[in-house]
Design a protein around this motif. Structure first.
Motif, PDB file in Angstrom:
ATOM      1  N   GLU A  45       0.837  -1.199   0.000  1.00  0.00           N
ATOM      2  CA  GLU A  45       0.000   0.000   0.000  1.00  0.00           C
ATOM      3  C   GLU A  45       0.877   1.256   0.000  1.00  0.00           C
ATOM      4  OE1 GLU A  45      -3.124   1.876   3.096  1.00  0.00           O
ATOM      5  OE2 GLU A  45      -3.423  -0.258   2.652  1.00  0.00           O
ATOM      6  N   LEU A  46       1.906   1.259   0.817  1.00  0.00           N
ATOM      7  CA  LEU A  46       2.822   2.396   0.871  1.00  0.00           C
ATOM      8  C   LEU A  46       3.613   2.541  -0.430  1.00  0.00           C
ATOM      9  CD1 LEU A  46       4.106   1.989   4.529  1.00  0.00           C
ATOM     10  CD2 LEU A  46       2.847   3.956   3.630  1.00  0.00           C
ATOM     11  N   LEU A  47       4.017   1.423  -1.008  1.00  0.00           N
ATOM     12  CA  LEU A  47       4.804   1.479  -2.245  1.00  0.00           C
ATOM     13  C   LEU A  47       4.040   2.103  -3.410  1.00  0.00           C
ATOM     14  CD1 LEU A  47       6.748  -1.913  -2.197  1.00  0.00           C
ATOM     15  CD2 LEU A  47       7.674   0.388  -1.847  1.00  0.00           C
ATOM     16  N   ALA A  48       2.717   2.065  -3.344  1.00  0.00           N
ATOM     17  CA  ALA A  48       1.899   2.649  -4.413  1.00  0.00           C
ATOM     18  C   ALA A  48       2.156   4.144  -4.571  1.00  0.00           C
ATOM     19  CB  ALA A  48       0.420   2.387  -4.146  1.00  0.00           C
ATOM     20  N   SER A  49       2.576   4.810  -3.480  1.00  0.00           N
ATOM     21  CA  SER A  49       2.854   6.247  -3.558  1.00  0.00           C
ATOM     22  C   SER A  49       4.324   6.569  -3.266  1.00  0.00           C
ATOM     23  CB  SER A  49       1.956   7.010  -2.581  1.00  0.00           C
ATOM     24  OG  SER A  49       2.154   6.527  -1.265  1.00  0.00           O
ATOM     25  N   PHE A  50       5.184   5.572  -3.398  1.00  0.00           N
ATOM     26  CA  PHE A  50       6.600   5.703  -3.059  1.00  0.00           C
ATOM     27  C   PHE A  50       7.416   6.451  -4.103  1.00  0.00           C
ATOM     28  CE2 PHE A  50      10.836   3.419  -2.436  1.00  0.00           C
ATOM     29  CZ  PHE A  50      11.198   4.159  -1.332  1.00  0.00           C
ATOM     30  N   GLY A  51       7.070   6.262  -5.355  1.00  0.00           N
ATOM     31  CA  GLY A  51       7.871   6.842  -6.436  1.00  0.00           C
ATOM     32  C   GLY A  51       8.487   5.733  -7.273  1.00  0.00           C
ATOM     33  N   LYS A  52       9.464   6.088  -8.085  1.00  0.00           N
ATOM     34  CA  LYS A  52      10.080   5.143  -9.030  1.00  0.00           C
ATOM     35  C   LYS A  52      10.897   4.084  -8.281  1.00  0.00           C
ATOM     36  CE  LYS A  52      13.030   5.110 -13.101  1.00  0.00           C
ATOM     37  NZ  LYS A  52      13.903   5.923 -13.950  1.00  0.00           N
ATOM     38  N   HIS A  53      10.481   2.819  -8.431  1.00  0.00           N
ATOM     39  CA  HIS A  53      11.148   1.713  -7.750  1.00  0.00           C
ATOM     40  C   HIS A  53      10.753   0.388  -8.390  1.00  0.00           C
ATOM     41  CE1 HIS A  53       7.137   1.278  -6.069  1.00  0.00           C
ATOM     42  NE2 HIS A  53       7.488   0.043  -5.740  1.00  0.00           N
ATOM     43  N   THR A  54      11.452  -0.655  -8.011  1.00  0.00           N
ATOM     44  CA  THR A  54      11.018  -2.031  -8.265  1.00  0.00           C
ATOM     45  C   THR A  54      11.101  -2.734  -6.914  1.00  0.00           C
ATOM     46  OG1 THR A  54      13.269  -2.694  -8.894  1.00  0.00           O
ATOM     47  CG2 THR A  54      11.764  -2.119 -10.683  1.00  0.00           C
ATOM     48  N   ALA A  55      10.349  -3.810  -6.763  1.00  0.00           N
ATOM     49  CA  ALA A  55      10.315  -4.488  -5.468  1.00  0.00           C
ATOM     50  C   ALA A  55      10.481  -5.982  -5.621  1.00  0.00           C
ATOM     51  CB  ALA A  55       9.000  -4.172  -4.760  1.00  0.00           C
ATOM     52  N   GLY A  56      11.202  -6.559  -4.686  1.00  0.00           N
ATOM     53  CA  GLY A  56      11.332  -7.998  -4.562  1.00  0.00           C
ATOM     54  C   GLY A  56      10.687  -8.404  -3.255  1.00  0.00           C
ATOM     55  N   LYS A  57      10.930  -9.623  -2.827  1.00  0.00           N
ATOM     56  CA  LYS A  57      10.284 -10.108  -1.605  1.00  0.00           C
ATOM     57  C   LYS A  57      10.687  -9.298  -0.375  1.00  0.00           C
ATOM     58  CE  LYS A  57       9.239 -14.144   1.093  1.00  0.00           C
ATOM     59  NZ  LYS A  57       9.188 -15.551   1.207  1.00  0.00           N
ATOM     60  N   GLY A  58      11.967  -9.124  -0.155  1.00  0.00           N
ATOM     61  CA  GLY A  58      12.412  -8.397   1.023  1.00  0.00           C
ATOM     62  C   GLY A  58      13.147  -7.111   0.707  1.00  0.00           C
ATOM     63  N   CYS A  59      13.210  -6.767  -0.575  1.00  0.00           N
ATOM     64  CA  CYS A  59      13.953  -5.579  -0.993  1.00  0.00           C
ATOM     65  C   CYS A  59      13.112  -4.669  -1.875  1.00  0.00           C
ATOM     66  CB  CYS A  59      15.186  -5.965  -1.811  1.00  0.00           C
ATOM     67  SG  CYS A  59      16.438  -6.832  -0.894  1.00  0.00           S
ATOM     68  N   VAL A  60      13.453  -3.405  -1.802  1.00  0.00           N
ATOM     69  CA  VAL A  60      12.911  -2.417  -2.724  1.00  0.00           C
ATOM     70  C   VAL A  60      14.131  -1.778  -3.374  1.00  0.00           C
ATOM     71  CG1 VAL A  60      11.593  -0.278  -2.941  1.00  0.00           C
ATOM     72  CG2 VAL A  60      10.883  -2.019  -1.288  1.00  0.00           C
ATOM     73  N   TYR A  61      14.103  -1.633  -4.685  1.00  0.00           N
ATOM     74  CA  TYR A  61      15.250  -1.116  -5.410  1.00  0.00           C
ATOM     75  C   TYR A  61      14.931   0.254  -5.998  1.00  0.00           C
ATOM     76  CZ  TYR A  61      16.270  -6.089  -5.175  1.00  0.00           C
ATOM     77  OH  TYR A  61      16.471  -7.367  -4.734  1.00  0.00           O
ATOM     78  N   ILE A  62      15.859   1.208  -5.790  1.00  0.00           N
ATOM     79  CA  ILE A  62      15.689   2.543  -6.349  1.00  0.00           C
ATOM     80  C   ILE A  62      16.964   2.941  -7.089  1.00  0.00           C
ATOM     81  CG2 ILE A  62      14.047   3.260  -4.570  1.00  0.00           C
ATOM     82  CD1 ILE A  62      16.372   4.875  -3.268  1.00  0.00           C
ATOM     83  N   ASN A  63      16.831   3.868  -8.034  1.00  0.00           N
ATOM     84  CA  ASN A  63      18.008   4.391  -8.724  1.00  0.00           C
ATOM     85  C   ASN A  63      18.669   5.484  -7.902  1.00  0.00           C
ATOM     86  OD1 ASN A  63      17.889   2.786 -11.093  1.00  0.00           O
ATOM     87  ND2 ASN A  63      16.222   4.058 -11.829  1.00  0.00           N
ATOM     88  N   LYS A  64      17.835   6.394  -7.363  1.00  0.00           N
ATOM     89  CA  LYS A  64      18.365   7.493  -6.556  1.00  0.00           C
ATOM     90  C   LYS A  64      17.278   7.992  -5.603  1.00  0.00           C
ATOM     91  CE  LYS A  64      17.700  10.961 -10.202  1.00  0.00           C
ATOM     92  NZ  LYS A  64      17.201  10.263 -11.349  1.00  0.00           N
TER      93      LYS A  64
END
Length: 140
Positions: free
Chosen positions: A94-113
């Motif tokens: 739910e929070l990731l929906a408004s997080f910004g540019k990212h990709t997500a795995g099971k225990g990780c969230v990946y961002i460029n900057k």
């Protein structure tokens, strides 16, 4: 017996960040260090050779595998910055929906900057992860 490679150690967090090769990733690592420290109240510690972790918890799975891990953390990797946060009870998605540019795995969230994400949502994700893990793995 299997031994965990990612253990808390006494290596210097600042020295690790200073050795990050990409200037933007180094700057972002310092920003994340401040955000995670302020949000968790925990001192940053190195886990393994490349994860900056905050707090810790002990887990034990039904299989008998057990160990210690940081409650939350991050790593400024070459390709992307990895944010380590528990998936929780659906609150993360739910929070990731408004997080910004990212990709997500099971225990990780990946961002460029860091500039690609909403810092207030990051703080909420950190708090959610810490609360979920403390509730799930509380000491008995």
């Amino acid at each position: 017996m299997y031994e965990l490679k990612t253990k808390e150690n006494e290596n210097s967090v600042i020295e690790f960040i200073e050795n990050v090769g990409h200037p933007q990733k180094k700057e972002d690592a310092y920003r994340l260090l401040d955000i995670f420290t302020e949000t968790t109240g925990f001192q940053a510690k190195m886990w393994g050779s490349s994860i900056i972790g905050f707090g810790s918890y002990h887990y034990k799975y039904a299989s008998g595998h057990e160990g210690d891990a940081p409650l939350v953390g991050f790593s400024p990797r070459k390709a992307k910055i990895s944010l380590y946060m528990a998936t929780g009870d659906g609150a993360r998605e739910e929070l990731l929906a408004s997080f910004g540019k990212h990709t997500a795995g099971k225990g990780c969230v990946y961002i460029n900057k860091v500039d690609d994400i909403d810092i207030n949502v990051l703080r909420a994700l950190i708090k959610q992860s810490v609360e979920f893990l403390r509730k799930t793995y509380r000491e008995e």
